[in-house]
Write a protein that holds these residues in place. Structure first.
Motif, PDB file in Angstrom:
ATOM      1  N   LYS A 156       0.869  -1.177   0.000  1.00  0.00           N
ATOM      2  CA  LYS A 156       0.000   0.000   0.000  1.00  0.00           C
ATOM      3  C   LYS A 156       0.907   1.229   0.000  1.00  0.00           C
ATOM      4  N   LEU A 157       0.649   2.147  -0.911  1.00  0.00           N
ATOM      5  CA  LEU A 157       1.589   3.235  -1.130  1.00  0.00           C
ATOM      6  C   LEU A 157       0.868   4.580  -1.013  1.00  0.00           C
ATOM      7  N   SER A 158       1.469   5.496  -0.266  1.00  0.00           N
ATOM      8  CA  SER A 158       0.936   6.856  -0.231  1.00  0.00           C
ATOM      9  C   SER A 158       2.003   7.802  -0.756  1.00  0.00           C
ATOM     10  N   LEU A 159       1.592   8.690  -1.667  1.00  0.00           N
ATOM     11  CA  LEU A 159       2.540   9.663  -2.223  1.00  0.00           C
ATOM     12  C   LEU A 159       2.037  11.058  -1.885  1.00  0.00           C
ATOM     13  N   LYS A 160       2.956  11.914  -1.500  1.00  0.00           N
ATOM     14  CA  LYS A 160       2.559  13.311  -1.288  1.00  0.00           C
ATOM     15  C   LYS A 160       3.508  14.203  -2.073  1.00  0.00           C
ATOM     16  N   LEU A 161       2.949  14.932  -3.012  1.00  0.00           N
ATOM     17  CA  LEU A 161       3.763  15.771  -3.885  1.00  0.00           C
ATOM     18  C   LEU A 161       3.473  17.229  -3.546  1.00  0.00           C
ATOM     19  N   THR A 162       4.526  17.996  -3.265  1.00  0.00           N
ATOM     20  CA  THR A 162       4.314  19.424  -3.037  1.00  0.00           C
ATOM     21  C   THR A 162       5.001  20.200  -4.145  1.00  0.00           C
TER      22      THR A 162
END
Lengths: 279, 411
Positions: free
Chosen positions: B297-303
């Motif tokens: 399970k993967l969470s990505l946070k791009l700013t």
């Protein structure tokens, strides 16, 4: 099941090499025939004059010498036949020998890319060179026989013996060609040098002039393997006496040894040549 | 006799010379020495190097050995030695039975002659008799699908057609050993499939050595693998995945690069897996690496921020080691932001669904509107993240795995 073992060259026995060469000739017969037919077809489909090209050079040379002799520019006397018939025989036989000498290198060179990609008996190429020459001989005789007839030399029973001499010329040419081919395939020098040396060698051989007695040319013709075979063939065609029985025996022996040695040399050298100059 | 060893290679080495002039000169010496029965030097001479060094392996009937390695690793040299075209300088090769090679198809084709004539000639070169070719001629032509052109000269054939004819002739031989060297690269898709089926058929009762740069091909055909690196046997294994892994390990990972008109700038990417959290500072254009499992399970946070007001989407690509696109994720359209203010995008991916292997992540931010779906790229970064997927279970070689499905057997 056939088991093939490949190991470094210097672990090979002479006997094994001979066995492989003989097998190569046996297995390569059909391929040799195919290659011969293939190149014959391919070679002449793109040429307008076609096989006529095989006749042109000897007739050209013979024509020049007949003309020069008739004009007394050069004076060649003592021919044991009609001079026209004599030079015609000489030049045609010489060109047969010269072609045979060039053939193995040409064949190997033409098949180089094939040899570097496919494993087939290399002896097939040698066999194909011999087929090429037999075909060329057939064409040459086709031209020579009627001409000799016209010039007053109808076919006789002796002509059958002429084939022994022709066979000698063929083997001399092929053997020398094979002997030169390992070097000739590595370096282009042989290919460049032969067209220069061969015509020169022709004038040093009794082709357009009869056998010499004494003098430097006589010495050269003694050391020339072509002399006895060419003379033998011509004397049988022209019905004059052949005087070089002894040298012919000696040269036959030498040519046989050279032939066997060249076969071995080619067999041993070929993988190394492919590795270094095959693409 | 299922397990009969057909190919036995023991400590085989071959040296080559870098300079042609010197190579010819050495050749002259080697030939003279060999003809006279004198031993050739074992040591490397000036400009010489080992193209293949001390390679040993065995291939049994029914096995297919995949030979992989980068260009110049010695694969073709090894095949040439196996085929008996050149001799090894050290070691010993034993080949049992009839050997066929699909190395350069159509070598020996004469351009002026017709396809028909060339089939006979090529067959003869490969060791067929005329009677055998007569018997198989129709099969060969049918396989090549060149019925209409068989009586035209081969010089009018396209390269693909030549390969078809060459393969058709070569594959009709009844062989014990088959050597295949990247010959199938030229043919069209339909013919390639046909060729594979043919190779599978041959494989049933022969030993096959297969050289290719296409890892899926290797994975599909081979039962065993061998990785050559600068002439040295780097890895030998019956697990193709291991071999492919080893092959890729010698390559430097793909470089992280940026593209686009830089109207958008990405500050950082945060990757959250079950166990790890990784924050990548993408302003520095350097990559990172994570290890995951197929069901991760993967969470990505791009700013990021954008220096003009424009509707845009973000797209995440996953590529394999050949830089081939495998899968992508495209966000919805976003417009509701202020110029040069930080935007934060959070993505939750339930299951990664990737098979074992190494992958790369590429991110693009691009302009979009009603008319043009894919507009100017505002920002792009290639291979910013290396994803190493590991799994204990054997799951084949396809890059994407499905988990959410139902299966029902009936009997």
């Amino acid at each position: 099941m056939i088991v093939k073992v490949y190991s470094p060259q210097n672990k090979y026995s002479l006997l094994q090499l001979f066995r492989e060469i003989i097998m190569g000739f046996k297995e390569g017969r059909e391929l040799a025939w195919r290659l011969f037919v293939r190149d014959l077809k391919a070679g002449y489909t793109k040429s307008f004059l076609g096989v006529i090209w095989l006749f042109i050079p000897p007739f050209f040379i013979a024509g020049i010498w007949i003309f020069l002799n008739s004009q007394n520019v050069v004076n060649i006397s003592g021919a044991p036949m009609n001079y026209a018939a004599f030079t015609l025989c000489g030049t045609i036989l010489w060109s047969f020998f010269a072609e045979a000498l060039n053939k193995p290198i040409q064949r190997f060179q033409g098949a180089m890319s094939m040899m570097s990609k496919l494993n087939f008996p290399r002896e097939a190429l040698i066999l194909a060179s011999i087929y090429d020459q037999l075909f060329s001989l057939f064409l040459k005789l086709l031209a020579l026989i009627p001409l000799l007839w016209v010039l007053g030399y109808p076919p006789t029973f002796d002509w059958i013996f002429a084939f022994i001499g022709i066979f000698g010329l063929l083997m001399t040419g092929i053997s020398l060609g094979l002997l030169l081919s390992p070097l000739g395939l590595l370096y282009n020098d042989i290919g460049k040098g032969l067209p220069l040396i061969l015509p020169f060698a022709m004038y040093l051989s009794p082709v357009i002039y009869p056998l010499r007695e004494g003098g430097k040319l006589a010495l050269l013709q003694d050391y020339n393997p072509v002399t006895p075979f060419l003379e033998f063939t011509r004397s049988n065609l022209g019905g004059y006496d052949f005087t070089l029985i002894g040298p012919m025996y000696i040269w036959s022996g030498i040519v046989f040894i050279v032939f066997v040695f060249s076969l071995l040399a080619v067999k041993v050298a070929m993988p190394m040549i492919i590795e270094r100059s095959g693409s | 006799m299922e397990n009969e060893v057909l190919i036995k290679v023991e400590g085989v080495s071959k040296k080559f010379c870098k300079s042609l002039k010197r190579s010819l000169y050495y050749g002259l010496g080697d030939i003279s020495r060999s003809v006279l029965g004198i031993k050739n030097p074992d040591k490397l001479r000036k400009d010489e190097f080992w193209a293949v060094k001390n390679v040993s392996f065995k291939v049994r009937r029914g096995e297919c050995l995949g030979l992989i390695g980068h260009n110049g690793a010695g694969k073709s040299t090894l095949l040439k030695m196996l085929n008996g075209l050149i001799r090894p300088d050290e070691g010993r090769i034993e080949m049992k039975g009839k050997v066929g090679a699909l190395i350069e198809l159509g070598a020996g084709f004469n351009p002026v002659l017709t396809g028909r004539e060339n089939v006979y000639n090529n067959g003869a070169v490969l060791g067929f008799s005329k009677a055998e070719i007569d018997r198989k001629f129709d099969e060969i032509v049918a396989f090549s699908e060149l019925e209409d052109f068989i009586d035209s000269p081969v010089q009018n054939y396209s390269s693909g057609m030549k390969v078809r004819l060459g393969f058709a002739v070569a594959s009709q031989m009844e062989l014990d050993i088959l050597l295949v060297d990247e010959v199938l690269a030229v043919g069209d898709a339909g013919f390639k499939i046909k060729c594979y089926n043919e190779i599978f058929k041959i494989l049933k009762n022969s030993a096959v050595i297969f050289v290719s740069h296409s890892m899926p091909q290797i994975a599909k055909v081979c039962t065993e693998g061998l990785h050559l690196h600068t002439g040295i046997l780097k890895k030998k294994s019956s697990s193709i995945v291991d071999i492919i892994e080893s092959y890729y390990s010698v390559f430097q990972g793909p470089l992280t690069t940026t593209e686009g008109n830089m109207d958008a700038i990405v500050e950082e990417l945060e990757i959250q897996t079950k166990q790890n959290k990784l924050i990548l500072d993408l302003k520095k254009i350097s990559g990172g690496e994570i290890r995951v499992s197929p069901k991760e399970k993967l969470s990505l946070k791009l700013t990021y921020y954008i220096s003009k007001k424009v509707a845009h989407r973000v797209i995440f690509f996953i590529t394999d080691k050949d830089q081939k696109l495998i899968s992508q994720l495209t966000t919805k359209k976003f417009y509701d932001y202020n110029i040069n203010n930080l935007i934060s995008l959070k993505i939750d991916l339930e299951k990664l669904q990737l098979n074992a292997g190494e992958y790369g992540l590429t991110i693009h931010i691009f302009e979009t509107d009603e008319k043009i779906k894919r507009g100017t790229t505002l920002y792009g970064i290639r291979n910013c993240l290396k994803i190493i997927c590991v799994t204990e279970e054997f799951v084949g070689a396809s890059p994407i795995l499905y988990f959410d499905f139902t299966d029902e057997f009936q009997s």
